[in-house]
Scaffold this motif. Structure first.
Motif, short mmCIF file in Angstrom:
data_model
loop_
_atom_site.label_atom_id
_atom_site.label_comp_id
_atom_site.label_asym_id
_atom_site.label_seq_id
_atom_site.Cartn_x
_atom_site.Cartn_y
_atom_site.Cartn_z
N GLY A 50 -36.28 2.93 -1.85
CA GLY A 50 -37.33 3.02 -2.83
C GLY A 50 -36.99 2.27 -3.94
O GLY A 50 -37.94 1.73 -4.58
N ARG A 51 -35.74 2.14 -4.35
CA ARG A 51 -35.29 1.45 -5.50
C ARG A 51 -35.62 -0.17 -5.17
O ARG A 51 -36.18 -0.98 -6.05
CB ARG A 51 -33.93 1.52 -5.97
N LEU A 52 -35.43 -0.52 -4.17
CA LEU A 52 -35.21 -2.13 -3.99
C LEU A 52 -36.86 -2.48 -3.58
O LEU A 52 -37.22 -3.45 -3.98
CB LEU A 52 -34.54 -2.50 -2.45
N THR A 53 -37.54 -1.45 -3.03
CA THR A 53 -39.11 -1.83 -2.59
C THR A 53 -39.70 -1.98 -4.21
O THR A 53 -40.39 -2.67 -4.35
CB THR A 53 -39.62 -0.72 -1.97
N ALA A 54 -39.44 -0.84 -5.10
CA ALA A 54 -39.87 -0.83 -6.36
C ALA A 54 -39.76 -2.02 -7.11
O ALA A 54 -40.80 -2.68 -7.89
CB ALA A 54 -39.28 0.31 -7.30
N LEU A 55 -38.37 -2.66 -7.24
CA LEU A 55 -38.22 -4.02 -7.77
C LEU A 55 -39.00 -5.24 -7.01
O LEU A 55 -39.68 -6.01 -7.73
CB LEU A 55 -36.97 -4.13 -7.72
N ALA A 56 -39.07 -5.29 -5.67
CA ALA A 56 -39.60 -6.14 -5.11
C ALA A 56 -41.10 -6.34 -5.26
O ALA A 56 -41.88 -7.26 -5.48
CB ALA A 56 -39.45 -6.04 -3.43
N ALA A 57 -41.84 -5.10 -5.22
CA ALA A 57 -43.10 -4.97 -5.66
C ALA A 57 -43.70 -5.30 -6.80
O ALA A 57 -44.54 -5.85 -7.24
CB ALA A 57 -43.73 -3.36 -5.12
N LEU A 58 -42.76 -4.75 -7.65
CA LEU A 58 -42.86 -5.01 -9.49
C LEU A 58 -42.90 -6.69 -9.59
O LEU A 58 -43.68 -7.38 -10.08
CB LEU A 58 -41.86 -4.55 -10.19
N GLY A 59 -41.90 -7.41 -8.58
CA GLY A 59 -41.77 -8.66 -8.99
C GLY A 59 -43.11 -9.42 -8.51
O GLY A 59 -43.76 -10.36 -9.06
N ALA A 60 -43.62 -8.71 -7.32
CA ALA A 60 -44.82 -9.34 -6.70
C ALA A 60 -45.95 -9.22 -7.90
O ALA A 60 -46.68 -10.07 -8.03
CB ALA A 60 -45.12 -8.85 -5.37
#
Length: 307
Positions: A50-60
């Motif tokens: 969840g944490r890594l997905t949140a950061l990756a999605a936020l970057g996108a």
């Protein structure tokens, strides 16, 4: 009709970056909420996903927003002021609060790879605690991140967006929960995805209920959501949502079915955002969606005065 059937309301100048921004922002919000819940319940791999997905999605999401703005410094300029009455200004500050928190939470997952001794050893000890606190901050901001974009669209002059102001935040909130669950079904192990599956069902129910109202409550202004490109996108999104929920419920013991369910939920969320976007744009191109509701309001006001 307007004079000579000409367009009355100017169409948004936003490109496809904006619905993509709406989608990835929702994934980030839903994933941050799941990560915080996983942290509280001791599901470490689900928390990491969840944490890594949140950061990756936020970057996108940040990329899509800045790309649509044209120049990166424009985002920085929006932080110079805070206007509570402006959804764009509020959204900028929401991103500014969510971003560092999501980044620190994701950094907390790097602690096991750091040396045990020396200065980095101290960081290794402190980072998980700081990451946990930051994860809860991100989760606290996540509902605002998931819904403010619905308010932003409704605040425009596009008739079918403006009239759907009560429903759009709910549609986007449900979509964010479903997409966050979809990403987790792809990345987390089966034995930690029980809450994810329940969240997928809840998010899908909220999204479908809101979308149904958007497509039927607005009278003439619901038409752009049912016809043309918007109608095709939203119908396909509903079918994929149903398939994703079915896979989430029935695929508890199957990694393949869970992964397919996750893909379906993510695709459905993206199609919902693009469909809502297309419906609002379509409503600006035909003057009847501006003129006819105004005439109806005038008739209603005249009747009320007569009574």
């Amino acid at each position: 009709m307007s004079y000579y059937g000409r367009q009355i309301v100017k169409s948004p100048v936003w490109r496809a970056d904006i619905p993509a921004y709406l989608f990835t922002g929702g994934v980030a919000a839903g994933s941050a909420l799941l990560a915080a819940g996983a942290d509280l319940t001791g599901r470490r791999q689900l928390r990491r996903a969840g944490r890594l997905t949140a950061l990756a999605a936020l970057g996108a999401s940040t990329y899509f927003l800045v790309n649509d703005l044209g120049r990166p410094e424009r985002f920085h300029h929006m932080l110079r002021v805070a206007k509570p009455t402006s959804p764009m200004s509020v959204g900028t500050w929401i991103l500014a609060a969510f971003g560092p928190a999501a980044g620190l939470a994701a950094a907390g997952e790097l602690a096991p790879w750091l040396p045990r001794r020396g200065p980095l050893g101290l960081v290794r000890k402190v980072l998980p605690v700081a990451g946990s606190a930051a994860g809860f901050v991100a989760a606290g901001v996540a509902p605002a991140l998931a819904t403010y974009t619905g308010v932003l669209l409704a605040d425009t002059a596009a008739p079918s967006w403006h009239e759907a102001y009560p429903e759009l935040p709910f549609v986007f909130a449900g979509s964010a929960l479903a997409s966050g669950a979809g990403a987790a079904l792809l990345a987390a192990p089966l034995d930690e995805t029980g809450p994810v599956r329940r969240l997928a069902v809840a998010g899908a129910a909220i999204e479908l209920a809101g979308s149904h109202r958007v497509e039927h409550r607005l009278g003439l202004l619901s038409e752009p959501y049912r016809e043309g490109r918007a109608g095709r996108l939203l119908r396909t999104g509903r079918a994929l949502t149903a398939a994703g929920v079915a896979g989430a419920v029935l695929g508890r013991r199957s990694r393949v079915i869970s992964a397919l369910s996750g893909v379906s939920l993510l695709a459905a969320s993206a199609l919902t955002r693009f469909g809502i976007f297309a419906g609002g744009v379509a409503s600006t191109r035909d003057p009847k969606y501006t003129v006819e509701p105004q005439r109806q309001r005038t008739r209603n006001n005249s009747t009320d005065v007569g009574v």
